[in-house]
Design a protein around this motif. Structure first.
Motif, PDB file in Angstrom:
ATOM      1  N   VAL A  46      52.633  47.774  24.712  1.00  0.00           N
ATOM      2  CA  VAL A  46      53.665  47.855  25.755  1.00  0.00           C
ATOM      3  C   VAL A  46      54.975  48.379  25.184  1.00  0.00           C
ATOM      4  CG1 VAL A  46      52.719  45.915  27.089  1.00  0.00           C
ATOM      5  CG2 VAL A  46      54.445  45.461  25.333  1.00  0.00           C
ATOM      6  N   ARG A  47      55.864  48.815  26.109  1.00  0.00           N
ATOM      7  CA  ARG A  47      57.270  49.028  25.745  1.00  0.00           C
ATOM      8  C   ARG A  47      58.041  47.874  26.405  1.00  0.00           C
ATOM      9  NH1 ARG A  47      58.723  55.156  26.748  1.00  0.00           N
ATOM     10  NH2 ARG A  47      60.810  54.375  26.263  1.00  0.00           N
ATOM     11  N   SER A  48      59.191  48.158  27.057  1.00  0.00           N
ATOM     12  CA  SER A  48      59.925  47.017  27.619  1.00  0.00           C
ATOM     13  C   SER A  48      59.585  46.753  29.082  1.00  0.00           C
ATOM     14  CB  SER A  48      61.433  47.226  27.457  1.00  0.00           C
ATOM     15  OG  SER A  48      61.838  48.408  28.137  1.00  0.00           O
ATOM     16  N   ALA A  49      58.864  47.683  29.725  1.00  0.00           N
ATOM     17  CA  ALA A  49      58.637  47.538  31.164  1.00  0.00           C
ATOM     18  C   ALA A  49      57.634  46.436  31.494  1.00  0.00           C
ATOM     19  CB  ALA A  49      58.182  48.876  31.743  1.00  0.00           C
ATOM     20  N   GLY A  67      51.044  44.796  20.866  1.00  0.00           N
ATOM     21  CA  GLY A  67      51.887  45.695  20.076  1.00  0.00           C
ATOM     22  C   GLY A  67      53.036  46.176  20.937  1.00  0.00           C
ATOM     23  N   ARG A  68      54.281  45.954  20.490  1.00  0.00           N
ATOM     24  CA  ARG A  68      55.460  46.407  21.231  1.00  0.00           C
ATOM     25  C   ARG A  68      55.948  47.688  20.554  1.00  0.00           C
ATOM     26  NH1 ARG A  68      59.575  48.600  23.492  1.00  0.00           N
ATOM     27  NH2 ARG A  68      61.455  47.375  23.874  1.00  0.00           N
ATOM     28  N   ALA A  69      55.824  48.809  21.256  1.00  0.00           N
ATOM     29  CA  ALA A  69      56.287  50.083  20.699  1.00  0.00           C
ATOM     30  C   ALA A  69      57.794  50.167  20.858  1.00  0.00           C
ATOM     31  CB  ALA A  69      55.589  51.246  21.394  1.00  0.00           C
ATOM     32  N   GLY A  70      58.499  49.412  20.034  1.00  0.00           N
ATOM     33  CA  GLY A  70      59.952  49.327  20.098  1.00  0.00           C
ATOM     34  C   GLY A  70      60.394  48.071  19.366  1.00  0.00           C
ATOM     35  N   VAL A  71      61.662  47.710  19.578  1.00  0.00           N
ATOM     36  CA  VAL A  71      62.231  46.574  18.826  1.00  0.00           C
ATOM     37  C   VAL A  71      62.134  45.269  19.604  1.00  0.00           C
ATOM     38  CG1 VAL A  71      64.297  45.706  17.658  1.00  0.00           C
ATOM     39  CG2 VAL A  71      63.958  48.165  17.888  1.00  0.00           C
ATOM     40  N   GLY A  72      62.807  45.235  20.765  1.00  0.00           N
ATOM     41  CA  GLY A  72      62.994  43.973  21.476  1.00  0.00           C
ATOM     42  C   GLY A  72      61.687  43.429  22.029  1.00  0.00           C
ATOM     43  N   GLY A  94      61.534  52.420  14.239  1.00  0.00           N
ATOM     44  CA  GLY A  94      61.275  53.767  14.772  1.00  0.00           C
ATOM     45  C   GLY A  94      62.348  54.311  15.686  1.00  0.00           C
ATOM     46  N   ASN A  95      63.089  53.431  16.396  1.00  0.00           N
ATOM     47  CA  ASN A  95      64.071  53.970  17.348  1.00  0.00           C
ATOM     48  C   ASN A  95      65.514  53.660  16.954  1.00  0.00           C
ATOM     49  OD1 ASN A  95      64.452  51.306  18.186  1.00  0.00           O
ATOM     50  ND2 ASN A  95      62.997  51.499  19.875  1.00  0.00           N
ATOM     51  N   THR A  96      65.716  53.237  15.717  1.00  0.00           N
ATOM     52  CA  THR A  96      67.066  52.855  15.267  1.00  0.00           C
ATOM     53  C   THR A  96      68.050  54.021  15.392  1.00  0.00           C
ATOM     54  OG1 THR A  96      66.109  51.289  13.715  1.00  0.00           O
ATOM     55  CG2 THR A  96      68.367  51.988  13.271  1.00  0.00           C
ATOM     56  N   ALA A 228      72.299  47.391  23.760  1.00  0.00           N
ATOM     57  CA  ALA A 228      71.379  46.428  23.118  1.00  0.00           C
ATOM     58  C   ALA A 228      70.508  45.759  24.180  1.00  0.00           C
ATOM     59  CB  ALA A 228      72.170  45.414  22.314  1.00  0.00           C
ATOM     60  N   ARG A 229      71.042  44.742  24.833  1.00  0.00           N
ATOM     61  CA  ARG A 229      70.298  44.049  25.870  1.00  0.00           C
ATOM     62  C   ARG A 229      71.235  43.611  26.984  1.00  0.00           C
ATOM     63  NH1 ARG A 229      66.519  46.185  24.683  1.00  0.00           N
ATOM     64  NH2 ARG A 229      64.447  45.459  24.135  1.00  0.00           N
ATOM     65  N   GLY A 230      70.782  43.801  28.220  1.00  0.00           N
ATOM     66  CA  GLY A 230      71.567  43.381  29.379  1.00  0.00           C
ATOM     67  C   GLY A 230      71.864  41.898  29.292  1.00  0.00           C
ATOM     68  N   PRO A 275      69.753  54.766  32.224  1.00  0.00           N
ATOM     69  CA  PRO A 275      68.647  53.835  32.544  1.00  0.00           C
ATOM     70  C   PRO A 275      67.829  53.440  31.304  1.00  0.00           C
ATOM     71  CG  PRO A 275      68.051  56.057  33.187  1.00  0.00           C
ATOM     72  CD  PRO A 275      69.426  56.161  32.607  1.00  0.00           C
ATOM     73  N   HIS A 276      68.420  52.652  30.411  1.00  0.00           N
ATOM     74  CA  HIS A 276      67.741  52.145  29.213  1.00  0.00           C
ATOM     75  C   HIS A 276      67.114  53.305  28.419  1.00  0.00           C
ATOM     76  CE1 HIS A 276      65.680  48.309  27.512  1.00  0.00           C
ATOM     77  NE2 HIS A 276      65.810  49.211  26.555  1.00  0.00           N
ATOM     78  N   LEU A 277      67.992  54.205  27.981  1.00  0.00           N
ATOM     79  CA  LEU A 277      67.509  55.439  27.334  1.00  0.00           C
ATOM     80  C   LEU A 277      67.676  55.439  25.819  1.00  0.00           C
ATOM     81  CD1 LEU A 277      68.770  58.331  29.694  1.00  0.00           C
ATOM     82  CD2 LEU A 277      66.518  57.257  29.591  1.00  0.00           C
ATOM     83  N   GLY A 278      68.188  54.320  25.260  1.00  0.00           N
ATOM     84  CA  GLY A 278      68.486  54.302  23.819  1.00  0.00           C
ATOM     85  C   GLY A 278      67.358  54.849  22.967  1.00  0.00           C
ATOM     86  N   ALA A 279      66.126  54.454  23.295  1.00  0.00           N
ATOM     87  CA  ALA A 279      64.986  54.835  22.454  1.00  0.00           C
ATOM     88  C   ALA A 279      64.262  56.061  22.997  1.00  0.00           C
ATOM     89  CB  ALA A 279      64.018  53.665  22.370  1.00  0.00           C
ATOM     90  N   SER A 280      64.813  56.636  24.068  1.00  0.00           N
ATOM     91  CA  SER A 280      64.077  57.708  24.737  1.00  0.00           C
ATOM     92  C   SER A 280      64.381  59.072  24.136  1.00  0.00           C
ATOM     93  CB  SER A 280      64.376  57.679  26.242  1.00  0.00           C
ATOM     94  OG  SER A 280      63.812  56.511  26.776  1.00  0.00           O
TER      95      SER A 280
HETATM   96  O1  LIG Z   1      63.962  47.237  22.203  1.00  0.00           O
HETATM   97  C1  LIG Z   1      63.746  48.446  22.204  1.00  0.00           C
HETATM   98  O2  LIG Z   1      63.042  49.008  21.357  1.00  0.00           O
HETATM   99  C2  LIG Z   1      64.409  49.270  23.233  1.00  0.00           C
HETATM  100  O3  LIG Z   1      65.016  48.505  24.202  1.00  0.00           O
HETATM  101  C3  LIG Z   1      63.564  50.355  23.809  1.00  0.00           C
HETATM  102  O4  LIG Z   1      62.834  49.931  24.916  1.00  0.00           O
HETATM  103  P1  LIG Z   1      61.792  50.960  25.582  1.00  0.00           P
HETATM  104  O5  LIG Z   1      60.641  51.075  24.634  1.00  0.00           O
HETATM  105  O6  LIG Z   1      61.370  50.360  26.867  1.00  0.00           O
HETATM  106  O7  LIG Z   1      62.504  52.251  25.731  1.00  0.00           O
END
Ligand SMILES: O=C(O)[C@H](O)COP(=O)(O)O
Ligand SMILES: NC(=O)c1ccc[n+]([C@@H]2O[C@H](COP(=O)([O-])OP(=O)(O)OC[C@H]3O[C@@H](n4cnc5c(N)ncnc54)[C@H](O)[C@@H]3O)[C@@H](O)[C@H]2O)c1
Length: 524
Positions: A46-49, A67-72, A94-96, A228-230, A275-280
């Protein structure tokens, strides 16, 4: 066939190691599209959705890893996953860079009013005087949370000629000095900063960190950024500070509710949002999907994972060293649990000789998992073994001794039950394998494998023959037999390895033999 559900959009290039494996079926669908087959997946990516809730975990009865493809991992109920024995991993690095760059893009947009100017020009206006900004050069940037992203933001801020102030209660002085930032208290940061950016996880402590009280401590005309996080910046609390002009502008990539819907903050001209684009970015998405795909593959192949949230992480090197003891400990746990078929209060483990120098957390968890497996209905493994032991009121302890007790290494296990205490000692001998060298007070030497039969008896001539005759008459072949005794004519034991499991009726027949005190079937 291993089945993996990829429930959020992920880079195909990153998933390549999984897609290329003929033993794996990758299903790229939302959870709602595979409701009827949730119990068939071994792994979930998953990602964050996607919200990995306890209810979802309950339905995914075959799940071994998320597996979370991201940090949070705040979209994953990690406690519930731990209880269900499901490993949770993420892709922390990976998305730092992408998120640090996005923070900078937001900062520039905010102080130079780029989004507002863009809309104006697109509306066929040419109003240069309406979009006068301020420079970043010489400004004081306050960074709250100085981990991976916070420190990358600091590097970029210095290149822009900004003064960087950092608040992070977990930052060591040595690291701060190495990076060359001004470490301060939260109050100092709030008082000094022209721009404040938050880069902490969302926790009990950071939720509403920039709320009414702390916002009042900021400089008039401050700019705020949350990539970071809402919820780290309290959205409701911002409104009066924006209305009275105390806060000059806010940039938000993340929201308390995503999507935010018709949120009052969206009506402010000086609130810049994405719209939560940090890692996009293409790069970040390939990075995180690759990291998580490789880790999941390793895990499914029985290798150690390096970025687990709920397992102690092991390097390949450490894993190779502990692997043999991990297996021995598992077998010892299984044997002890079957032998001690009664309530147990405490499990004490002593690592002696070479094994005492290794990372034993995993070995202990493996032993506990082996011990608990026959006793609990739910999945028990290294992830949840310690938690389940605690829940069941079973205390456990580890001791270490340099002396291997005549062996290069030994693991000594003592189980304290309600009525009796049981002790066993095992060793791993290179190129030879696992051996149990002490069992229930008797020196012995047997391999903890297959269908075992333990018999405790009086040391008298003819005992072995009696047992052999009965087994032979029932077509049970004895593969190996080891004996041990405390003294001539005293108590003795036999440990037989059989070619097939024994019927309970035959166990009862053996118990009837005079001078036999106990018979136990043991299966490893
Ligand atoms: O925690 C994260 O890695 C980011 O918030 C990215 O979330 P996303 O994978 O949904 O873009
Ligand atoms: N917008 C996005 O798309 C995006 C992308 C990646 C990460 N993130 C989020 O960015 C945040 C930071 O990620 P990271 O990879 O840098 O994490 P990190 O774990 O490397 O850093 C977090 C830092 O916050 C500090 N911290 C924890 N509690 C604190 C507190 N009460 N006060 C001050 N500091 C505290 C920690 O000590 C740590 O140094 C996370 O919330 C992550 O989920 C968002």
């Amino acid at each position: 066939m291993i089945r993996i559900l990829v429930a959020d959009a992920m880079s195909e290039e990153g998933l390549a190691p999984l897609l290329a494996d003929p033993t794996i079926e990758v299903v790229q669908k939302k959870v709602s599209e595979v409701e009827g087959e949730l119990d068939q997946f071994d792994a979930l990516l998953v990602r964050s959705a996607t919200k990995v809730t306890e209810q979802l975990l309950q339905k995914m009865t075959n799940l071994k890893i998320v597996g979370r493809a991201g940090v949070g991992v705040d979209n994953i109920d990690v406690d519930a996953a731990t209880r269900y024995g499901v490993v949770v991993i993420n892709a922390p690095n990976g998305n730092t860079i992408s998120t640090a760059e996005h923070t900078f893009a937001m900062m520039a947009s905010l102080v130079r009013r780029i989004p507002q100017a863009h809309i104006s020009v697109k509306s066929r206006e040419w109003n240069r005087s309406a979009f006068v900004g301020v420079e970043l050069f010489g400004k004081h940037l306050g960074i709250i949370g100085f981990g991976r992203i916070g420190s990358e933001v600091a590097k970029r801020a210095r290149a822009f000629g900004m003064h960087v102030h950092v608040y992070d209660p977990f930052l060591t002085k040595a690291r701060a000095e190495k990076i060359g930032v001004d470490v301060c208290t939260l109050d100092e940061l709030l008082a000094q900063a022209d721009i404040i950016t938050v880069h902490t996880p969302l926790t009990k402590e950071t939720k509403g960190l920039l709320g009414p009280k702390n916002l009042a401590k900021t400089k008039k005309g401050v700019y705020l950024i949350n990539c970071a996080r809402g919820g780290i910046i309290d959205e409701q609390a911002l409104i009066p500070f924006l209305e009275n002009g105390h806060v000059a502008g806010v940039a938000l990539d993340v929201f308390e509710q995503e999507p935010p819907g018709d949120h009052p903050l969206l009506s402010f001209d000086n609130v810049v949002v994405t719209p939560h684009l940090g890692a996009s970015t293409v790069e970040a998405q390939v990075n995180v999907a690759t990291q998580v795909a490789e880790e999941v593959l390793k895990f499914l192949q029985g290798k150690p994972v390096t970025s687990s949230i709920n397992l102690p992480t092991l390097s390949k090197d450490v894993y190779e060293k502990i692997q043999a003891f991990y297996t021995l400990a598992r077998k010892m746990g299984i044997l002890a649990s079957q032998y001690m078929s009664e309530p147990v209060q405490e499990i004490a483990i002593t690592y002696s000789g070479s094994v005492a120098d290794l990372e034993t957390t995993f070995i202990t968890r493996s032993l506990l998992a082996g011990f608990l497996k026959p006793r609990v209905a739910s999945t028990v493994n290294e992830v949840n073994a310690a938690m389940i032991a605690k829940e069941r009121g079973i205390a456990f302890s580890e001791k270490f001794s340099a002396n291997g007790n005549d062996y290069n290494n030994t693991i000594t296990l003592t189980v304290y039950g309600e009525n009796k205490t049981f002790t066993m000692k095992g060793t791993h001998i290179a190129h030879y394998g696992d051996r149990i060298v002490h069992f229930n007070g008797f020196a012995i030497d047997f391999a903890p494998e297959g269908h075992l039969l333990y018999i405790q008896h009086h040391d008298k001539p003819g005992m072995i023959g009696k047992v052999g005759n009965i087994l032979g008459a029932h077509q049970v072949n004895i593969a190996t037999m080891q004996v041990g005794r405390q003294e001539v004519g005293g108590k003795a034991i036999m440990m037989l390895s059989l070619d097939k499991p024994l019927d309970d009726a035959l166990v009862e027949t053996l118990e009837q033999i005079s001078d036999i005190d106990a018979v136990k079937k043991l299966e490893v």
